[in-house]
Structures are given as C-alpha cells and as structure tokens.
Design a protein around this motif. Structure first.
Motif: not given
Length: 265
Positions: A173-184, A206-210
């Motif tokens: 799950l953290n890897s998925f969030v980091h795909v979004v985060m580092y894309s940003y 919000q995604l990080q909090l979820v």
C-alpha cells in the motif's frame, strides 16, 4: 556494571540468534550499525545543513530532482507489483499472514522486495537533503524528519526478522501511495507552469492519511487473532501508525482547514 554488560551481550546474542539467516549477507543487513550510521548522518545534516546554507544561495537542482523523483516512481511501481503478484501467487491472507522463512522461490521473492522496500527508505532520506540544499526549510518539519528516519529503522527490523508475512500489506500500500506522491514531486520539479495541473495535492495528503488509517485497522484486527505473526511487531506497528495518524491529521488541518478559513476571512 559487569552484570549490565553481560545482559546486554546476552540480549544482542539472542536477537542475532532469532534473526532471519536468509538476509545475513545482504547489503546493510548483517548488523544494525550501517543503518544507524545513515540515520545519525541524516540527523546531523538536518541540524547542520541549514547552518551551512544560511549565507548561501539555494542550489538549482531541477534536473537532479526530475531524475530522482522519476526513478522513485519506477522503483515504487516495481515494489507495488512485486508485493501484489507475490502475495497472490503465494495465496497470502489479506487479514493475517505468517512469515514464510523457507528458501522457496516465492518466499525469497517476497524477502527480496521487502529488502528493496527497506532500501528505498534509505534512498528517500535524500528528500530532506534536497529540501535543505534548496533552502526549503519550512518543509523539514518534525513530521517529515520523524517519518523518514523512523521508516529506515522500522524496515531494517522488518527485513531482519519478519521479511514477508502480513508486513507485505504495508509495503504494498505504501508503494502505491509513493507512486502518486513522487509523480507529484516529479511534475512539480518541471517548473512553475505545472502548478495549474497539480490541484490534487490536497487529495494526495488525504490518500496518505487513508493509508495510515488502513494500517491502523489492519494491524488492530491482527492483534485480535492468532496467525503466527509476532505480537510484538503488531503492537509496534499499531503504535507507530497511531502516531502517524495524529501527526498527519495535525498537518492536514494546519495546511488546508486553517489556511482555507484564513483565506475566506
């Protein structure tokens, strides 16, 4: 004094005895000292870096940041894919999964991606270095430093003792969030003209909090059932995720709720 030294020695011998032999010779895994050296160096830079940069112009790291962030996007996609595929092939339970300490191909595949996840946390210490070199000291908050440094420690312990099992859920799950985060971050590094396309920053937080709420409920459930995963690790993960929910909630309120209220006023 001699008794204390003997007990410390005995404890160190014990934690070595229960460690996972499969990762003994892997990079940074033989002893905790190399990982601790990274953390100490990191914290020293957090303290001394702003002093070094005080009378200097911020570094222009646009090209470096583009390469760095896109590489982390690629690495995060790889880790997400490996966690997902290996867990499905291994018929992992998404509720509670014990660690497979065998040397079977699937067990070793999961162990390897856990190590890559740990190593990615070492790489991500550079986030803070780049902030300081660019004189973005407002980004180097307690939450930022605490999260980056603690994740290195958490996942060194994870790989050393429980590489796999239900820990895969956190890594995936953290890897998925980091795909979004580092894309940003990568898009943001292209230049100011990209800001109009980055309206979704709030939703990224919000995604990080979820994510952390998900870890909290997942681990909380696992603490109520028996599946062979070490209880001590479950308790540690639960308490850590609780601290992250509190800190990220505070960050979100200050960054969006309070700023939005001031803007309306």
């Amino acid at each position: 004094m001699a008794v204390a030294v003997r007990r410390i020695t005995e404890f160190y011998d014990w934690i070595e005895d229960v460690a996972d032999d499969r990762v003994e010779d892997w990079l940074l895994m033989a002893t905790p000292w190399p990982a601790m050296a990274f953390i100490i160096t990191y914290l020293l830079f957090v303290w001394l870096g702003p002093k070094f940069m005080k009378n200097r112009e911020p570094y222009n790291l646009k090209s470096t940041l583009l390469v760095y962030n896109f590489m982390l996007v690629i690495l995060s996609i790889y880790m997400f894919k490996e966690f997902l595929i290996t867990s499905l092939l291994g018929n992992y339970s998404y509720r509670c999964q014990t660690v497979d300490y065998s040397t079977s191909p699937l067990a070793m595949r999961m162990t390897r991606v856990c190590w890559w996840f740990f190593f990615s946390k070492v790489i991500e210490l550079l986030d803070t270095v780049f902030f300081i070199l660019r004189k973005k000291d407002n980004q180097v908050t307690f939450l930022h430093v605490y999260h980056h440094s603690s994740m290195v420690v958490n996942w060194w312990l994870g790989v050393k003792y429980v590489a796999g099992g239900q820990a895969f859920f956190i890594g995936m799950l953290n890897s998925f969030v980091h795909v979004v985060m580092y894309s940003y971050y990568a898009l943001s590094a292209i230049g100011p003209h990209m800001q109009k396309y980055l309206w979704w920053k709030r939703y990224m937080t919000q995604l990080q909090l979820v994510q952390f709420f998900g870890f909290l409920f997942h681990t909380g459930y696992n603490m109520t059932v028996e599946c062979g995963f070490p209880t001590g690790f479950n308790i540690a993960v639960f308490l850590y995720c609780f601290s992250m929910v509190v800190l990220f909630s505070n960050f979100y309120i200050k960054s969006y709720k309070q700023k939005g209220k001031k803007y309306k006023e």
